[in-house]
Design an enzyme around this catalytic site. Structure first.
Site, mmCIF file in Angstrom:
data_model
loop_
_atom_site.group_PDB
_atom_site.id
_atom_site.type_symbol
_atom_site.label_atom_id
_atom_site.label_comp_id
_atom_site.label_asym_id
_atom_site.label_seq_id
_atom_site.Cartn_x
_atom_site.Cartn_y
_atom_site.Cartn_z
ATOM 1 N N LYS A 282 0.850 -1.189 0.000
ATOM 2 C CA LYS A 282 0.000 0.000 0.000
ATOM 3 C C LYS A 282 0.888 1.242 0.000
ATOM 4 O O LYS A 282 1.910 1.265 0.687
ATOM 5 C CB LYS A 282 -0.862 0.038 1.268
ATOM 6 C CG LYS A 282 -2.038 -0.912 1.284
ATOM 7 C CD LYS A 282 -2.820 -0.743 2.586
ATOM 8 C CE LYS A 282 -3.875 -1.833 2.745
ATOM 9 N NZ LYS A 282 -4.950 -1.766 1.757
ATOM 10 N N ARG A 356 -9.865 -11.857 2.075
ATOM 11 C CA ARG A 356 -10.690 -12.947 1.546
ATOM 12 C C ARG A 356 -9.970 -14.285 1.629
ATOM 13 O O ARG A 356 -10.606 -15.333 1.698
ATOM 14 C CB ARG A 356 -11.131 -12.588 0.121
ATOM 15 C CG ARG A 356 -10.030 -12.466 -0.876
ATOM 16 C CD ARG A 356 -10.451 -11.696 -2.131
ATOM 17 N NE ARG A 356 -10.571 -10.256 -1.877
ATOM 18 C CZ ARG A 356 -10.953 -9.360 -2.781
ATOM 19 N NH1 ARG A 356 -11.316 -9.749 -3.992
ATOM 20 N NH2 ARG A 356 -11.022 -8.075 -2.466
HETATM 21 N N1 BES Z 1 -7.958 -3.964 4.524
HETATM 22 C C1 BES Z 1 -8.204 -3.544 3.191
HETATM 23 C C2 BES Z 1 -9.551 -2.858 3.022
HETATM 24 C C3 BES Z 1 -9.769 -1.564 3.775
HETATM 25 C C4 BES Z 1 -9.656 -0.371 3.121
HETATM 26 C C5 BES Z 1 -10.147 -1.567 5.105
HETATM 27 C C6 BES Z 1 -9.886 0.815 3.784
HETATM 28 C C7 BES Z 1 -10.355 -0.377 5.777
HETATM 29 C C8 BES Z 1 -10.246 0.808 5.121
HETATM 30 C C9 BES Z 1 -8.173 -4.757 2.260
HETATM 31 O O1 BES Z 1 -7.359 -5.799 2.653
HETATM 32 C C10 BES Z 1 -7.701 -4.299 0.931
HETATM 33 O O2 BES Z 1 -6.590 -3.878 0.841
HETATM 34 N N2 BES Z 1 -8.549 -4.429 -0.085
HETATM 35 C C11 BES Z 1 -8.215 -4.034 -1.416
HETATM 36 C C12 BES Z 1 -8.675 -5.116 -2.356
HETATM 37 C C13 BES Z 1 -8.193 -4.963 -3.763
HETATM 38 C C14 BES Z 1 -6.689 -5.137 -3.826
HETATM 39 C C15 BES Z 1 -8.882 -5.985 -4.632
HETATM 40 C C16 BES Z 1 -8.929 -2.722 -1.695
HETATM 41 O O3 BES Z 1 -10.056 -2.545 -1.241
HETATM 42 O O4 BES Z 1 -8.329 -1.878 -2.343
HETATM 43 MN MN MN Z 2 -5.354 -5.522 2.011
#
Ligand code: BES
Ligand code: MN
Ligand code: ZN
Length: 508
Positions: A282, A356
């Site tokens: 990230k 997931r």
């Molecule tokens: N933990 C994050 C989702 C999240 C985002 C939680 C903002 C709380 C606040 C999750 O693991 C994630 O990174 N999801 C990605 C998925 C994508 C790579 C398909 C996302 O939502 O960008």
């Molecule tokens: Mn994530």
């Protein structure tokens, strides 16, 4: 933990440091809500006028303090806004009461004892005021260096003692409401503590130890699979996500069982103690709050412990899927294929879609016990936050009636949620040229894609719902009502009511 008592004493004579009254927006200016009659008398019936002169309107969350005056034992009257006064013959909305009590409790930080003279027409209102006050009286101080032995009064300590006036300690329903509120708020505050604990203070291992300690205290059975057991057991999802970290993954099973139980509810929580994104790292600006990525597991943990504390006649099994998602030489790479606990293979296209993967293994494992329903809770997707904002969680399910029930239950307990669809056409976006499925699909509808992925791991014929709490789990704005900055304890109240309804036999 803040103490709670019910009292039929008069607000004028009760010994307290402050009396809380409700102020609503009436047609012709602010009106003092029922429950505060003794305070109004002490002000010669002019309390609403005094408050209006000070600029109070009765707007939701507004807090106005006035000196108690000669007719009152308490030195301070705190008027808290309830929003629009209800129509003639109607009562105050329970969530409005919960929020007002929370706002009042927050404004009374540093105060020892407050008497809440709010409109408590029935046991549900007693519950709402109690919950709001106990949830508002929260602060996370574990990491402050100056929270030790300070001299004199601690001005940052949460309100210590709450008396709910107009509630009868000898009334069975009122007493039960207060006891329920105490257990529930204590567990929500426990979930908040876990969420607020930084990732260098909470790892999969220490989270599991917390579960074991609570299990001991409240008579729950706790079983922990460590990384060796997970590897041996074929938990490819949990291992694949956790293998890049120095802090290896855990799967915790925490069970409340009851001799009279007729139903079995399985709750599965996403417990990523830190989500860096992994090799699909990230960027800065997206990782500062990712200690909150275990909020689903914290909610499940809190709900199961609450079920035990309330001795609910239903079996509730919590599954905490704990891992830390980090990049390293041993981390899963984009393009790697994992063999999941179910035997399905997953091509990991994006290591940041890790939730997931850990949930899939836990859902498969939970399915082996053929519960009457599985509900998973997860800070799963940024897409759900884009869709529903910061205060509303999304609900998806493989059963329309169950999704509707979960939505109604959430609304009833004062949690904002919204039903989301599972469009079948989004499945093909996760087709993989090398594995059974990929962990990513189309960008559009990303929250729904994640739900469709999870559904593939739900055991045949098992009712399932998925709560994506990525928005409401962690509150970054200014506190409001009973919601503090940081971890909120989102979904705990919904899960507990779900268990109660299941125990009562009117669900599943
Ligand atoms: N933990 C994050 C989702 C999240 C985002 C939680 C903002 C709380 C606040 C999750 O693991 C994630 O990174 N999801 C990605 C998925 C994508 C790579 C398909 C996302 O939502 O960008
Ligand atoms: Mn994530
Ligand atoms: Zn995550």
């Amino acid at each position: 933990m803040t103490a709670l008592t019910l009292s039929t004493s008069s607000a004028a004579t009760l010994r307290a440091d402050a009396v809380v009254v409700g102020l609503a927006k009436g047609a012709k200016g602010p009106v003092v809500a029922p429950g505060a009659e003794a305070v109004e008398t002490a002000f010669d019936g002019k309390l609403a006028d005094v408050l209006e002169t000070l600029g109070a309107s009765g707007a939701e969350g507004e807090v106005t303090k006035v000196p108690g005056g000669s007719g009152l034992k308490a030195p301070v009257v705190l008027a808290v806004g309830l929003g629009e006064a209800p129509a003639e013959g109607e009562g105050y909305d329970n969530e409005a009461l919960r929020r007002a009590a929370g706002a009042a409790a927050r404004a009374l930080t540093g105060t020892k004892k407050a008497a809440f003279a709010l409109p408590v027409a029935d046991a549900d209102a007693v519950a709402a005021v109690s919950e709001g006050a106990l949830l508002g009286a929260y602060s996370f101080t574990a990491y402050r260096s100056n929270n030790g032995d300070k001299k004199g009064a601690d001005k940052s300590a949460p309100l210590a003692d709450v008396a709910v006036l107009g509630a009868k300690p000898r009334d069975k329903a009122h007493k039960a409401a207060a006891e329920r509120a105490q257990a529930l708020a204590a567990e929500i505050n426990r979930a908040r503590d876990l969420i607020n604990t930084p990732s260098n203070g909470l790892t999969p291992k220490t989270f599991a130890a917390e579960a074991q300690a609570a299990g001991k205290e409240y008579g729950l059975k706790v079983e922990v699979l460590d990384e060796k057991a997970l590897k041996k057991g074929g938990y490819g999802g949990l291992m694949g996500v956790g293998q890049g970290s120095e802090n290896p993954p855990r799967l915790v099973k925490i069970s409340h069982t009851h001799a009279k139980a007729k139903k079995h509810l399985a709750l599965v929580g996403k417990g990523i103690t830190y989500d860096s994104g992994g090799i699909s790292l990230k960027p800065a600006g997206h990782n500062e709050t990712m200690k909150c990525d275990m909020s689903g597991a914290a909610a499940v943990f809190a709900a199961v412990v609450t079920a035990a504390r309330l001795d609910l006649p239903v079996n509730v099994t919590g599954w905490l899927a704990l891992a830390e998602n980090m990049p390293s030489g041993s981390a899963t790479r984009p393009g790697d294929v994992l063999t999941m606990y179910s035997g399905k293979t997953v091509e990991v296209l994006n290591t940041d879609a890790e939730g997931r993967l850990v949930l899939a293994d836990a859902i498969t494992r939970a399915s082996e016990e053929t519960p009457d329903a599985i509900v998973d809770v997860a800070t799963l997707t940024g897409a759900m936050v884009l869709a529903l904002g910061n205060r509303t969680f999304g609900i998806m399910a493989n059963d329309d009636a169950f999704r509707t029930s979960v939505h109604e239950i959430a609304t009833e307990v004062g949690e904002q949620s919204w039903p989301m669809p599972m469009p079948a056409e989004l499945r093909k976006g996760m087709d993989s040229p090398v594995a059974d499925i990929a962990n990513m699909g189309e960008r559009m509808g990303g929250g729904l894609v994640a739900g469709l992925f999870l559904q593939e791991f739900v055991g045949e014929g098992i009712t399932w719902a998925h709560l994506d709490i990525a928005g409401p789990a962690f509150h970054e704005g200014a506190p409001y009502g009973y919601t503090p900055k940081g971890g909120t304890g989102s979904a705990v109240r919904t899960l507990v009511r779900l268990a109660e309804r299941t125990a009562a036999g009117d669900l599943l």
